[in-house]
Design an enzyme around this catalytic site. Sequence first.
Site, PDB file in Angstrom:
ATOM      1  N   GLU A   1     -67.185 -17.311  41.104  1.00 19.53           N
ATOM      2  CA  GLU A   1     -68.265 -17.083  42.073  1.00 19.53           C
ATOM      3  C   GLU A   1     -67.742 -16.688  43.459  1.00 19.53           C
ATOM      4  O   GLU A   1     -68.162 -17.254  44.467  1.00 19.53           O
ATOM      5  CB  GLU A   1     -69.134 -18.342  42.194  1.00 19.53           C
ATOM      6  CG  GLU A   1     -69.789 -18.738  40.890  1.00 19.53           C
ATOM      7  CD  GLU A   1     -70.691 -19.955  41.025  1.00 19.53           C
ATOM      8  OE1 GLU A   1     -71.864 -19.849  40.638  1.00 19.53           O
ATOM      9  OE2 GLU A   1     -70.229 -21.011  41.509  1.00 19.53           O
ATOM     10  N   VAL A   2     -66.828 -15.727  43.505  1.00 22.04           N
ATOM     11  CA  VAL A   2     -66.242 -15.339  44.786  1.00 22.04           C
ATOM     12  C   VAL A   2     -67.165 -14.333  45.496  1.00 22.04           C
ATOM     13  O   VAL A   2     -67.511 -13.298  44.921  1.00 22.04           O
ATOM     14  CB  VAL A   2     -64.845 -14.715  44.572  1.00 22.04           C
ATOM     15  CG1 VAL A   2     -64.228 -14.355  45.917  1.00 22.04           C
ATOM     16  CG2 VAL A   2     -63.947 -15.670  43.796  1.00 22.04           C
TER      17      VAL A   2
END
EC number: 3.2.1.52
Length: 747
Positions: free
Chosen positions: A329-330
């Site tokens: 989830e960058v």
Amino acid sequence: MTMRLPALILAAVLCLVVHAHEAATIVPTPVQLIEGTGTCKLDTVTVDCRDAALLPAAQYLAQSLAGRATVAATGGRATPVKLALDTTLEASQYRLDIAPGHIDITGGDYSGVACGIATLRQLLPAASGSIEVPCLRITDKPRYGWRGLLLDSSRHFWSVDEVKRLLDLMACYKLNRLHWHLVDDEGWRIEIKRYPQLTGQGAFRPFDSHDLGCEERAAREHNADLRVDRAKMKVDEHGDSVYGGYYTQRQLRDVVAYARERGIEIMPEVDFPGHSRMATTVLPWLSCQGEPSSTLCVGSDATLQFCKNVYDEVIDIFPFAYVHMGGDEVDKRNWQSCPRCRQRMRQCGIASIEGLQGWFVRQLEAYFNAKDRHLVGWDEIADDGLGTGSVVQWWRGWNKGVVERATVQGKQVICSPTTCLYFDYGQDDGTIDEILRYDPRSTAGLSAGQQQLILGMQGNTWCEWIATEARLQYQVMPRMIALAERVWTSDTCRERVVARFHEKLPAQLERLDALHVRYKLPDITGVSEHTLYNGHGVLWPAIAYGKATLRYTTDGTVPTCQSPAITGPVEVTRDTHFTIASFRPDGSRSDMVTATYAQARYMPALDVSPKTDGLLVEWHRNTGGDHCSDIARGALIARLVSPAVQLPPAIDHDYSVIFKGYLYAPADGIYEFVLGSDDGSQWLIDGTLLIDNDGPHSTVVRRNQAALRQGWHATEVHYFDYNDNGGTLHATVRCVDNPALQVTYKH
Ligand SMILES: [Zn+2]
């Protein structure tokens, strides 16, 4: 005298039944169990181990028996329990031999011996009392080597004692991997000597939105288990009330040793380059803009060196060969506008910011490999061009095919999909069955080689909404036991695994009761949210655990231990709103359901005579809206016809539909409508909203009843899938008075 002999025989038979019962309730189910005759007394034991490597196991066994048996230093009249290694056995494989005068536990490795001890523990009676175990021989080994549980210490902090108690529960069920999530946006929990500010400023926080949400829900549901743990609050140097905590390196080494004693390895996770808001709040130079951000600047050499410096200390504390780097989830938007990140891309010939993430992960991989460690990351890293020594952890249930792709590339995989192994999600009896039916190696199309690359399964317990140990136990139990069964047993018959587990579950709940561990009771069954009655109705809920009690109120308040208990059918003669709760034997509350009973008022049939079979289906473009009222705003794609409320096969995108037409009730009667969907749906009968299942959500099933006169009734069902990632819609109608009657549709 004539009565004496039969009485003795009866006593002997009862004894056998009791012991056979305990052997039959072992979870996970052993591969082979041969019952012997007689029992072995464990009042006084000596623990005999010749192998120095097994000394921690001997200590674990002694602790397990503490308070029950006396562990003597030398023989005499004591029963010897012998621990030994046999290298001809496989990893985690063990033999447990119980004979009248002695017990032998032999493992293929340390883990095998620990698993043998776990089985012996389950053969002891749940409650204290006579300490005798049945004679038998068990030969046992697991289907998967990775039997894991994730604990999130960032969102809510868990004390060393709480972590140890969780490890102890894991060991009871032969889980052997604790994935410890130590760092996230909300808190930095691991002492790093090189950067003392990380815990100095990042381990405590004022209440955040999760904490406030926990407090609100605790008040709303009258449930103290949901409140933030007051023991973890303090007043800081500014006089502000803050919440949190951290682990010193000395404490972490102690927890590692405690886990290893129980055959459990701990995989630490320090999540980079996303989920880093707390790190960048304390050390703003780690981010692209030099201010708090959820993402690290991967263009900065100093930031990369920081990650390695942190991992130097992490790897020194945790000896396990696997280390988790996060990678999920960058938010990469900062990279796009950051001069250093753009410079890195130019220098390394990287075309996209996705490629930049891959570059960062490969840097860490090279670093880990130089330290003799395997890199593990969430499935976002699956396509980052890593080597076969790295491990992909599948979590995004909707990211289908990742296991197949990773194993084709020769990478190892750990399976913890959101679809059934997120232990922070709500659980019911169906959730447990989904775990028991999930066996990743049985996925169609995998070669034998690919199957072997699936290391195992893991339950993930994210703790945004879990703030007390009691709540943690409730979320984890009993589905962790179901996971233990699934990941151990080689029985590939799904339905047999499910049936056997439910037979064994009550005995396991008794064990949890004896250990004072919270758990979710089985579902309250036999209750509908809405019930119509003619003259009088009957409420008769049930629960599949004989030691639980159901209690109810009719004034809207939350049932307590003093509320009336339900021991049989409850007559209903006037409109009533029931709130029913299940209670564990210690009086603590588990779950609540409501049931509204109303006198049937018949809806008259319409004076219409529709001619065309089936319902008209208006198929719309997905507007991205999150309510049923948004559906009609989308452009019409097509008009289709469906025999009932079900998605026509032609609809394989833009799951956004309105069913319109008439339902034919074949007789006067009470009809039950069931509507399950992911995401929102609504069902209208004769213009009245009968079921409101609106809004974005995972699969939710709702029911309601309507009293219909024989004839035609206008019906409309609205349904949309918010993310457009696959339609789930189930709708049924049945006549309560006569289930053989079928409704039909025309328009
Ligand atoms: Zn940057």
